[in-house]
Design a protein around this motif. Sequence first.
Motif, PDB file in Angstrom:
ATOM      1  N   SER A  43     -18.397  78.584  34.101  1.00  0.00           N
ATOM      2  CA  SER A  43     -19.867  78.548  33.975  1.00  0.00           C
ATOM      3  C   SER A  43     -20.311  77.330  33.177  1.00  0.00           C
ATOM      4  O   SER A  43     -21.300  76.667  33.523  1.00  0.00           O
ATOM      5  N   LEU A  44     -19.601  77.022  32.113  1.00  0.00           N
ATOM      6  CA  LEU A  44     -19.914  75.838  31.311  1.00  0.00           C
ATOM      7  C   LEU A  44     -19.743  74.564  32.136  1.00  0.00           C
ATOM      8  O   LEU A  44     -20.579  73.654  32.077  1.00  0.00           O
ATOM      9  N   ILE A  45     -18.689  74.503  32.930  1.00  0.00           N
ATOM     10  CA  ILE A  45     -18.460  73.335  33.788  1.00  0.00           C
ATOM     11  C   ILE A  45     -19.571  73.215  34.827  1.00  0.00           C
ATOM     12  O   ILE A  45     -20.035  72.110  35.132  1.00  0.00           O
ATOM     13  N   ALA A  46     -20.023  74.345  35.370  1.00  0.00           N
ATOM     14  CA  ALA A  46     -21.122  74.314  36.337  1.00  0.00           C
ATOM     15  C   ALA A  46     -22.394  73.749  35.698  1.00  0.00           C
ATOM     16  O   ALA A  46     -23.133  72.992  36.337  1.00  0.00           O
ATOM     17  N   ILE A  47     -22.633  74.086  34.448  1.00  0.00           N
ATOM     18  CA  ILE A  47     -23.798  73.537  33.740  1.00  0.00           C
ATOM     19  C   ILE A  47     -23.645  72.032  33.551  1.00  0.00           C
ATOM     20  O   ILE A  47     -24.603  71.268  33.754  1.00  0.00           O
ATOM     21  N   LEU A  48     -22.447  71.574  33.179  1.00  0.00           N
ATOM     22  CA  LEU A  48     -22.198  70.137  33.028  1.00  0.00           C
ATOM     23  C   LEU A  48     -22.391  69.396  34.352  1.00  0.00           C
ATOM     24  O   LEU A  48     -22.977  68.304  34.386  1.00  0.00           O
ATOM     25  N   LEU A  49     -21.912  69.978  35.436  1.00  0.00           N
ATOM     26  CA  LEU A  49     -22.076  69.352  36.745  1.00  0.00           C
ATOM     27  C   LEU A  49     -23.541  69.301  37.162  1.00  0.00           C
ATOM     28  O   LEU A  49     -23.992  68.313  37.752  1.00  0.00           O
ATOM     29  N   THR A  50     -24.287  70.348  36.855  1.00  0.00           N
ATOM     30  CA  THR A  50     -25.714  70.357  37.168  1.00  0.00           C
ATOM     31  C   THR A  50     -26.441  69.276  36.384  1.00  0.00           C
ATOM     32  O   THR A  50     -27.280  68.545  36.938  1.00  0.00           O
ATOM     33  N   CYS A  51     -26.112  69.136  35.116  1.00  0.00           N
ATOM     34  CA  CYS A  51     -26.722  68.071  34.300  1.00  0.00           C
ATOM     35  C   CYS A  51     -26.334  66.699  34.823  1.00  0.00           C
ATOM     36  O   CYS A  51     -27.175  65.782  34.870  1.00  0.00           O
ATOM     37  N   SER A  52     -25.091  66.546  35.250  1.00  0.00           N
ATOM     38  CA  SER A  52     -24.652  65.286  35.828  1.00  0.00           C
ATOM     39  C   SER A  52     -25.443  64.966  37.093  1.00  0.00           C
ATOM     40  O   SER A  52     -25.848  63.815  37.308  1.00  0.00           O
ATOM     41  N   CYS A  53     -25.679  65.962  37.930  1.00  0.00           N
ATOM     42  CA  CYS A  53     -26.497  65.773  39.136  1.00  0.00           C
ATOM     43  C   CYS A  53     -27.914  65.336  38.773  1.00  0.00           C
ATOM     44  O   CYS A  53     -28.472  64.424  39.396  1.00  0.00           O
ATOM     45  N   LEU A  54     -28.494  65.987  37.781  1.00  0.00           N
ATOM     46  CA  LEU A  54     -29.861  65.658  37.389  1.00  0.00           C
ATOM     47  C   LEU A  54     -29.971  64.233  36.844  1.00  0.00           C
ATOM     48  O   LEU A  54     -30.893  63.485  37.208  1.00  0.00           O
ATOM     49  N   PHE A  55     -29.038  63.847  35.967  1.00  0.00           N
ATOM     50  CA  PHE A  55     -29.066  62.488  35.427  1.00  0.00           C
ATOM     51  C   PHE A  55     -28.798  61.450  36.516  1.00  0.00           C
ATOM     52  O   PHE A  55     -29.402  60.376  36.522  1.00  0.00           O
ATOM     53  N   ARG A  69     -29.371  52.215  33.992  1.00  0.00           N
ATOM     54  CA  ARG A  69     -28.004  52.111  33.474  1.00  0.00           C
ATOM     55  C   ARG A  69     -27.691  53.221  32.480  1.00  0.00           C
ATOM     56  O   ARG A  69     -26.599  53.780  32.493  1.00  0.00           O
ATOM     57  N   THR A  70     -28.653  53.557  31.623  1.00  0.00           N
ATOM     58  CA  THR A  70     -28.434  54.613  30.635  1.00  0.00           C
ATOM     59  C   THR A  70     -28.225  55.962  31.314  1.00  0.00           C
ATOM     60  O   THR A  70     -27.283  56.698  30.981  1.00  0.00           O
ATOM     61  N   LEU A  71     -29.084  56.283  32.273  1.00  0.00           N
ATOM     62  CA  LEU A  71     -28.967  57.564  32.972  1.00  0.00           C
ATOM     63  C   LEU A  71     -27.669  57.639  33.783  1.00  0.00           C
ATOM     64  O   LEU A  71     -27.008  58.679  33.822  1.00  0.00           O
ATOM     65  N   GLU A  72     -27.294  56.522  34.392  1.00  0.00           N
ATOM     66  CA  GLU A  72     -26.056  56.501  35.164  1.00  0.00           C
ATOM     67  C   GLU A  72     -24.834  56.671  34.259  1.00  0.00           C
ATOM     68  O   GLU A  72     -23.877  57.364  34.614  1.00  0.00           O
ATOM     69  N   THR A  73     -24.870  56.084  33.093  1.00  0.00           N
ATOM     70  CA  THR A  73     -23.765  56.232  32.140  1.00  0.00           C
ATOM     71  C   THR A  73     -23.647  57.669  31.658  1.00  0.00           C
ATOM     72  O   THR A  73     -22.541  58.219  31.577  1.00  0.00           O
ATOM     73  N   ILE A  74     -24.779  58.300  31.355  1.00  0.00           N
ATOM     74  CA  ILE A  74     -24.764  59.709  30.931  1.00  0.00           C
ATOM     75  C   ILE A  74     -24.197  60.580  32.045  1.00  0.00           C
ATOM     76  O   ILE A  74     -23.348  61.455  31.812  1.00  0.00           O
ATOM     77  N   TYR A  77     -20.388  60.101  32.250  1.00  0.00           N
ATOM     78  CA  TYR A  77     -19.638  60.799  31.195  1.00  0.00           C
ATOM     79  C   TYR A  77     -19.632  62.315  31.415  1.00  0.00           C
ATOM     80  O   TYR A  77     -18.599  62.968  31.225  1.00  0.00           O
ATOM     81  N   LEU A  78     -20.761  62.877  31.811  1.00  0.00           N
ATOM     82  CA  LEU A  78     -20.800  64.314  32.089  1.00  0.00           C
ATOM     83  C   LEU A  78     -19.883  64.668  33.257  1.00  0.00           C
ATOM     84  O   LEU A  78     -19.211  65.704  33.247  1.00  0.00           O
ATOM     85  N   PHE A  79     -19.841  63.801  34.259  1.00  0.00           N
ATOM     86  CA  PHE A  79     -18.997  64.036  35.426  1.00  0.00           C
ATOM     87  C   PHE A  79     -17.518  64.023  35.044  1.00  0.00           C
ATOM     88  O   PHE A  79     -16.753  64.899  35.442  1.00  0.00           O
TER      89      PHE A  79
END
Length: 99
Positions: A43-55, A69-74, A77-79
């Motif tokens: 579940s935690l990984i799913a949240i990280l992946l969702t945040c990665s998709c959003l960024f 560049r900042t959003l892509e870097t974030i 890292y989340l990915f």
Amino acid sequence: MANTTSQHILNTAANLLGFCLFVMTSLHITNLTETHMIDEFTSLIAILLTCSCLFSFASIRTTRSGRERTLETIADYLFVLSLLGILVVILLISLNFIA
């Protein structure tokens, strides 16, 4: 500056999010009590992946190159963090069924 990895991160993170949801559904269907930790970690990984998709999506849609560049870097890292988490989940599942 053109996005170089945001499209790939968005596509792959969305696919891996489906994998995480499949793992969580499988664990709930089998009713294995010893897999509770795996379920919460997934579940935690799913949240990280969702945040990665959003960024990643925000990086694609922005017009300012610095913010892009900042959003892509974030997103990157989340990915990578979620990929490491998926590795841990796979190891936990393997060890759970071997033992």
